[in-house]
Motif scaffolding. Structure first.
Motif, short mmCIF file in Angstrom:
data_model
loop_
_atom_site.label_atom_id
_atom_site.label_comp_id
_atom_site.label_asym_id
_atom_site.label_seq_id
_atom_site.Cartn_x
_atom_site.Cartn_y
_atom_site.Cartn_z
N SER A 410 56.34 35.34 11.58
CA SER A 410 56.70 34.27 10.63
C SER A 410 55.83 33.20 10.88
O SER A 410 55.12 33.05 11.64
CB SER A 410 58.42 33.89 10.93
OG SER A 410 58.34 33.31 12.17
N ALA A 411 55.88 32.53 9.79
CA ALA A 411 55.06 31.34 9.79
C ALA A 411 55.52 30.19 10.88
O ALA A 411 54.51 29.76 11.32
CB ALA A 411 55.47 30.35 8.29
N GLU A 412 56.76 30.09 11.30
CA GLU A 412 57.11 29.35 12.38
C GLU A 412 56.42 29.89 13.71
O GLU A 412 55.94 29.25 14.38
CB GLU A 412 58.67 29.19 12.42
CG GLU A 412 59.33 28.37 11.32
CD GLU A 412 59.36 29.30 10.25
OE1 GLU A 412 59.01 30.40 10.25
OE2 GLU A 412 59.80 28.94 9.16
N GLU A 413 56.38 31.09 13.85
CA GLU A 413 55.83 31.79 15.00
C GLU A 413 54.33 31.51 15.18
O GLU A 413 53.90 31.42 16.28
CB GLU A 413 56.09 33.42 14.97
CG GLU A 413 57.79 33.68 15.44
CD GLU A 413 57.97 35.20 15.12
OE1 GLU A 413 58.44 35.71 16.10
OE2 GLU A 413 57.49 35.73 14.08
N LEU A 414 53.62 31.58 13.97
CA LEU A 414 52.38 31.49 13.83
C LEU A 414 51.80 30.14 14.12
O LEU A 414 50.91 29.77 14.87
CB LEU A 414 51.76 31.91 12.49
CG LEU A 414 51.73 33.46 12.33
CD1 LEU A 414 51.35 33.69 10.91
CD2 LEU A 414 50.82 34.07 13.07
N ASP A 415 52.74 29.15 13.79
CA ASP A 415 52.35 27.66 14.02
C ASP A 415 52.57 27.52 15.57
O ASP A 415 51.87 26.84 16.07
CB ASP A 415 53.24 26.78 13.11
CG ASP A 415 53.04 26.53 11.78
OD1 ASP A 415 51.98 27.08 11.33
OD2 ASP A 415 53.55 25.90 11.21
N LYS A 416 53.52 27.80 16.12
CA LYS A 416 53.75 27.77 17.59
C LYS A 416 52.71 28.59 18.15
O LYS A 416 52.16 27.79 19.35
CB LYS A 416 55.08 28.40 17.73
CG LYS A 416 55.64 28.29 19.35
CD LYS A 416 56.73 29.00 19.87
CE LYS A 416 57.26 28.86 21.26
NZ LYS A 416 58.46 29.41 21.68
N ILE A 417 52.16 29.77 18.04
CA ILE A 417 51.04 30.38 18.66
C ILE A 417 49.77 29.49 18.51
O ILE A 417 49.25 29.37 19.61
CB ILE A 417 50.74 31.99 18.01
CG1 ILE A 417 51.97 32.64 18.52
CG2 ILE A 417 49.72 32.35 18.60
CD1 ILE A 417 52.12 33.92 17.88
N ASN A 418 49.50 28.88 17.35
CA ASN A 418 48.39 28.38 16.95
C ASN A 418 48.29 26.98 17.97
O ASN A 418 47.23 26.69 18.55
CB ASN A 418 48.09 27.88 15.71
CG ASN A 418 47.33 29.28 15.27
OD1 ASN A 418 46.24 29.58 15.23
ND2 ASN A 418 48.11 30.17 14.46
N GLU A 419 49.62 26.36 18.06
CA GLU A 419 49.79 24.94 18.69
C GLU A 419 49.36 25.42 20.16
O GLU A 419 48.79 24.57 20.91
CB GLU A 419 50.95 24.42 18.55
CG GLU A 419 51.06 23.22 19.23
CD GLU A 419 52.55 22.55 18.68
OE1 GLU A 419 52.75 21.45 19.13
OE2 GLU A 419 53.27 23.09 17.84
N GLN A 420 50.08 26.44 20.56
CA GLN A 420 49.90 26.68 22.17
C GLN A 420 48.41 27.14 22.39
O GLN A 420 48.02 27.06 23.81
CB GLN A 420 51.06 27.80 22.74
CG GLN A 420 50.89 27.96 24.13
CD GLN A 420 51.06 26.69 24.79
OE1 GLN A 420 52.11 26.14 24.54
NE2 GLN A 420 50.09 26.37 25.78
N ILE A 421 47.85 27.81 21.56
CA ILE A 421 46.62 28.24 21.83
C ILE A 421 45.35 27.06 22.01
O ILE A 421 44.61 26.72 22.92
CB ILE A 421 45.82 29.20 20.65
CG1 ILE A 421 46.56 30.62 20.65
CG2 ILE A 421 44.34 29.19 20.71
CD1 ILE A 421 46.11 31.48 19.56
N LEU A 422 45.55 26.25 21.00
CA LEU A 422 44.82 24.85 21.12
C LEU A 422 45.27 24.05 22.40
O LEU A 422 44.33 23.56 22.98
CB LEU A 422 45.53 23.99 20.12
CG LEU A 422 44.67 22.50 20.11
CD1 LEU A 422 43.32 22.59 19.40
CD2 LEU A 422 45.21 21.68 18.80
#
Length: 477
Positions: A410-422
């Motif tokens: 989902s869009a929310e999951e993707l935002d969370k993943i990218n934030e954690q990657i950063l």
């Protein structure tokens, strides 16, 4: 207290320290890992009553200050836009500090005033700027933007709002920019007395450039509602995504309704040095003012911002104040740059710019810029060819906006993943990059333009990105 007769000894020590830093900057972790208030708490509660030796001070510099520094000159600094340096620029800064001149008027240092005038002419020639523009060095693009707005305000009030105040005039001014414009515009309208409620942010198109039809419709609506359109900003290279507004179309609207057009090319302006990138700057001759920062991508130490205006007389009338003690009799023959901006006191900024332009030469600057652009293309292809990353914008210059992508999330999951990657990337200390949000998506920004960056640094980052992404997905599973 350090005396002049002992200066040489410590100047050599500091010069060695500087040279060691430049040679070994890649050995430092890019992003400082100190905790909030850590440096503050390690410093004494009160300043010393008795002077301390330079040896003690330099040791504390090494032990306390350096661990709290983020290393912008590390070639794996990919966050924000670059704030570049170069050995030639550093030497210019050293001489500027040694001379200790306050270059407010021509008489206080004729060479400073005349070198500034000459370097602004040289810089305009390199960038293909209009020959009838007049340039001055400001500290930052924020200062140039404020100068632009204040000049527009004064012209619109017949140069009387400086004396009578805006409340005297029965005008409700409006200013305009896209919703992608830098926050310095918000600050300028506050300082200028226009008010942030009167800064209208126009929606952008699919390329994050200002919607011209929406801009003109807003202007017409404001006029109908009793407002006076005053000033608009065209972005050439927005901070989030390096989007380029259509200057020609914006200029047509501004000309039709008597609006001052300011062009903000803070980062991207250096690209005009490359003939093959001049198409990005089509129509800039239609603007009333223009600003870009050699301290971002032209290897000149911060701070050094090039501000150009079409109407020099209006600029000077906006800022000129001539107390008796500053009258010299040379006013009609020279440029007194204290009258070209907000600050009365001025540093000798032109010296480091002069050092860089002469030491690199046009060919050297172009070679560096083309290398950075090729590295951005190189990284872009890696993103395009990988199934779990997506390109968010089409890079025109050195900024690549991308993110991890999985169609099953989902869009929310993707935002969370990218934030954690950063977060994980920056925690390694090996790199530093930043993020933005585009169309509501959390997006990673990789800004390629540091003075010493090479292909190997992009490869190192790519391997680290793959490793961190894999680890993060394992944790989520």
């Amino acid at each position: 207290m350090l005396q002049r007769e002992n200066f040489r000894e410590y100047a050599h020590k500091v010069a060695d320290k500087m040279a060691d830093y430049l040679e070994n900057v890649e050995d430092f972790e890019v992003l400082s890992k100190v905790e909030p208030r850590q440096i503050f708490d390690e410093l004494p509660v009160s300043a010393p009553k008795e002077g301390e030796s330079m040896d003690v001070i330099l040791k504390d510099f090494d032990d306390i200050i350096m661990k709290g520094m983020t290393h912008w000159q590390n070639p794996q600094f990919f966050g924000y836009f670059p704030a570049n340096s170069s050995p030639a620029s550093v030497l210019g800064e050293m001489l500027t500090a040694t001379l200790g001149a306050q270059c407010m008027i021509w008489q206080t240092s004729p060479a400073a005033a005349e070198l500034e005038e000459k370097t602004m002419i040289w810089l305009a020639e390199w960038c293909g700027l209009p020959k009838d523009w007049h340039g001055v060095i400001q500290d930052t693009a924020s200062a140039g933007t404020l100068c632009s707005l204040l000049t527009a305000r004064e012209k619109a009030t017949n140069f009387e709002s400086n004396t009578k105040g805006l409340a005297f005039f029965n005008k409700k001014f409006r200013t305009y920019c896209s919703d992608q414009t830098h926050s310095s515009i918000d600050k300028a309208v506050r300082i200028a007395g226009i008010g942030s409620d009167n800064l209208i942010k126009i929606k952008t198109d699919s390329n994050f450039a200002i919607d011209i039809n929406a801009f003109e419709e807003q202007v017409k609506q404001d006029i109908q509602d009793g407002f006076t359109p005053l000033w608009a900003v065209a972005n050439l290279g927005t901070t989030s995504s390096t989007a380029f507004d259509n200057v020609v179309e914006m200029a047509e609207v501004c000309s039709k309704y008597g609006i001052w057009l300011h062009i903000d090319a803070a980062y991207a302006g250096t690209a005009a040095i490359l003939p093959e990138k001049r198409y990005l700057f089509e129509g800039i001759e239609l603007g009333d003012s223009y600003v870009f920062n050699p301290h971002k991508w032209m290897f000149v130490n911060f701070d050094c911002s090039a501000y150009y205006v079409k109407d020099k007389v209006a600029l000077i009338r906006t800022f000129e104040i001539l107390p008796e003690y500053l009258k010299t009799g040379f006013e009609s023959k020279v440029n007194n740059y204290r009258d070209w901006g907000v600050a009365l006191g001025r540093r000798f900024r032109a010296l480091k710019l002069w050092f860089v332009m002469r030491n690199f030469g046009l060919d050297g600057i172009q070679e560096k810029l083309r290398l950075h652009l090729s590295l951005a293309d190189y990284f872009t292809q890696k993103i395009i060819s990988h199934q779990n990353f997506e390109l968010i914008t089409n890079p025109e210059l050195g900024l690549v906006c991308f993110r991890y992508f999985d169609e099953d999330k989902s869009a929310e999951e993707l935002d969370k993943i990218n934030e954690q990657i950063l977060k994980s990337l920056n925690q390694t200390g090996k790199v530093f990059l930043s993020h933005t949000k585009l169309n509501g998506k959390y997006v990673l920004r990789l800004s390629i333009g540091q003075t010493y960056v090479e292909k190997k640094h992009i490869d190192n980052f790519w391997e680290l990105l793959l490793s961190v992404s894999s680890e993060q997905l394992s944790v989520l599973k």
